[in-house]
Design an enzyme around this catalytic site. Structure first.
Site, PDB file in Angstrom:
ATOM      1  N   MET A  43      17.820 -96.585  -2.075  1.00  0.00           N
ATOM      2  CA  MET A  43      18.718 -95.864  -1.167  1.00  0.00           C
ATOM      3  C   MET A  43      20.163 -96.305  -1.392  1.00  0.00           C
ATOM      4  O   MET A  43      21.032 -96.081  -0.547  1.00  0.00           O
ATOM      5  CB  MET A  43      18.296 -96.088   0.279  1.00  0.00           C
ATOM      6  CG  MET A  43      16.901 -95.506   0.548  1.00  0.00           C
ATOM      7  SD  MET A  43      16.604 -95.142   2.265  1.00  0.00           S
ATOM      8  CE  MET A  43      16.729 -96.761   2.983  1.00  0.00           C
ATOM      9  N   ALA A  45      23.569 -98.844  -2.109  1.00  0.00           N
ATOM     10  CA  ALA A  45      24.128-100.129  -1.654  1.00  0.00           C
ATOM     11  C   ALA A  45      23.410-101.240  -2.421  1.00  0.00           C
ATOM     12  O   ALA A  45      22.831-102.159  -1.843  1.00  0.00           O
ATOM     13  CB  ALA A  45      24.004-100.302  -0.141  1.00  0.00           C
ATOM     14  N   ASN A  48      21.300-107.524  -6.216  1.00  0.00           N
ATOM     15  CA  ASN A  48      20.486-108.084  -7.305  1.00  0.00           C
ATOM     16  C   ASN A  48      18.986-107.882  -7.121  1.00  0.00           C
ATOM     17  O   ASN A  48      18.227-107.957  -8.083  1.00  0.00           O
ATOM     18  CB  ASN A  48      20.794-109.577  -7.494  1.00  0.00           C
ATOM     19  CG  ASN A  48      22.112-109.744  -8.226  1.00  0.00           C
ATOM     20  OD1 ASN A  48      22.566-108.825  -8.916  1.00  0.00           O
ATOM     21  ND2 ASN A  48      22.749-110.896  -8.063  1.00  0.00           N
ATOM     22  N   HIS A  50      17.651-105.001  -6.179  1.00  0.00           N
ATOM     23  CA  HIS A  50      17.443-103.718  -6.868  1.00  0.00           C
ATOM     24  C   HIS A  50      17.526-103.915  -8.384  1.00  0.00           C
ATOM     25  O   HIS A  50      16.761-103.317  -9.139  1.00  0.00           O
ATOM     26  CB  HIS A  50      18.520-102.709  -6.445  1.00  0.00           C
ATOM     27  CG  HIS A  50      18.483-102.331  -5.003  1.00  0.00           C
ATOM     28  ND1 HIS A  50      19.481-102.663  -4.121  1.00  0.00           N
ATOM     29  CD2 HIS A  50      17.574-101.630  -4.278  1.00  0.00           C
ATOM     30  CE1 HIS A  50      19.196-102.193  -2.918  1.00  0.00           C
ATOM     31  NE2 HIS A  50      18.042-101.563  -2.981  1.00  0.00           N
ATOM     32  N   GLN A  74      13.055 -90.775   6.722  1.00  0.00           N
ATOM     33  CA  GLN A  74      12.380 -92.044   7.012  1.00  0.00           C
ATOM     34  C   GLN A  74      13.118 -92.885   8.046  1.00  0.00           C
ATOM     35  O   GLN A  74      12.713 -94.002   8.345  1.00  0.00           O
ATOM     36  CB  GLN A  74      12.162 -92.835   5.720  1.00  0.00           C
ATOM     37  CG  GLN A  74      13.407 -93.436   5.111  1.00  0.00           C
ATOM     38  CD  GLN A  74      13.123 -94.039   3.752  1.00  0.00           C
ATOM     39  OE1 GLN A  74      12.805 -93.340   2.805  1.00  0.00           O
ATOM     40  NE2 GLN A  74      13.195 -95.362   3.663  1.00  0.00           N
ATOM     41  N   ASP A 165       9.498-105.062   0.691  1.00  0.00           N
ATOM     42  CA  ASP A 165       8.948-104.049   1.603  1.00  0.00           C
ATOM     43  C   ASP A 165       7.434-104.004   1.376  1.00  0.00           C
ATOM     44  O   ASP A 165       6.911-103.044   0.803  1.00  0.00           O
ATOM     45  CB  ASP A 165       9.601-102.692   1.333  1.00  0.00           C
ATOM     46  CG  ASP A 165      11.092-102.727   1.616  1.00  0.00           C
ATOM     47  OD1 ASP A 165      11.492-102.449   2.738  1.00  0.00           O
ATOM     48  OD2 ASP A 165      11.856-103.095   0.688  1.00  0.00           O
TER      49      ASP A 165
END
Ligand code: AMP
Length: 295
Positions: A43, A45, A48, A50, A74, A165
């Site tokens: 999503m 923004a 590190n 990501h 979501q 997650d």
């Protein structure tokens, strides 16, 4: 308006597509030359955490595709959606620097041309009823909807997702099985700041005093791990909850020790060989989640 273009950093071009048809045409051409594709949806923004997914994609496949899409379906909390940080210019540079081949950066209409109402209701059993599912009604319906749509467009060999997650990875694994997908899921470890705080796009919204408090979350999960089989599960949870709430600035949504496959709360350490301790905490106006594997 230009809907796609190639940026060059060193020797690698990164293509940016905003339109579904341009993305699909490009990927179809690559697939014709028998390239394998790994996909890391985000999503934006970016941080590190990501980038570790991008690096994993680079390792396992010929082509790395990432997406930046703040999926409205979501978010059960409208102000969370509005406040979600958007930093596409720096995100683009980070992706180029980390060797991403294709960025998909669509508008909402491109993802949901027939409206945002989900067309399929997947049965995730208890997986979407507990933890995040219990506290964020409809969240995983939106997650499954967007991931399914993105998989339909990218058709990757692998989807790479973060352990950060944890419940989301369980939901997507189930989604892949329910849809008989050829895509395999790869789960990548959580990347942390040096003080232990799990990297998150939401961390930039923490005020300086809240940022100082935040590492207590990880420290408390680690303390649960240290107390594995030395005290009871109930005592370990109680101690962790107390230490997080001690400062008075954090409010816990849940803190639980769960079976890694069913996500059901365990009563005893021996209920499963491997366990996950996971939590969601409100700190000021920011909601943070974290988990670690035990033992
Ligand atoms: P998000 O942009 O928050 O939706 O996250 C996109 C992907 O990055 C998801 O698969 C996340 O689990 C993963 N991710 C987010 N934070 C981290 C982190 N600190 N370490 C590893 N992966 C992460």
């Amino acid at each position: 308006m230009i809907s796609h273009c190639g940026f060059f950093y060193k020797k690698n071009p990164m293509y940016i597509f905003k339109k579904v048809t341009d993305l699909k045409n490009h990927l179809d051409e690559l697939r014709d030359s028998i390239a394998t594709i790994a996909f890391a949806p985000t999503m934006g923004a970016l941080h590190n955490g990501h980038m570790s997914l991008v690096s994993k994609c680079n390792k396992i496949a010929d082509i790395t595709v990432s997406s930046i899409f703040v999926n409205p379906t979501q978010f059960n909390d409208k102000s969370d959606l509005e406040k979600y940080p958007r930093t596409v210019e720096t995100d683009t540079i980070m992706l180029i620097e980390h060797g991403c081949d294709v960025l998909f950066f669509p508008e909402v209409d491109e993802i949901y041309p027939h409206g945002t109402e989900p067309s399929t209701n997947y049965d995730f059993g208890q997986l979407d009823k507990v933890l995040e599912g219990a506290h964020r009604p409809g969240h995983f319906v939106g997650v499954a909807q967007v991931v399914n749509r993105l998989l339909e467009l990218v058709e990757p060999n692998w989807i790479v997702m973060g352990q950060k997650d944890y419940q989301q990875t369980a939901i997507i694994r189930k989604l892949l099985s329910l849809t008989d997908s050829k895509t395999k899921i790869v789960v990548s470890p959580t990347i942390r700041e040096t003080d232990g705080l799990a990297m998150s796009s939401r961390n930039v919204r923490l005020k300086p005093d809240e940022r100082k408090e935040a590492p207590t979350i990880y420290a408390s999960l680690e303390a649960v791990k240290q107390s594995y089989k030395t005290i009871s599960v109930a005592e370990a949870k109680e101690q962790a909850i107390k230490s997080i709430e001690a400062s008075g600035s954090m409010k816990i949504d849940y803190l639980d020790i769960i079976d890694p496959n069913t996500l059901i709360s365990v009563k005893d350490w021996s209920d499963s060989e491997n366990l996950v301790v996971c939590t969601a905490v409100h700190l000021g106006s920011v909601r943070l989640i974290d988990n670690i594997l035990i033992p």
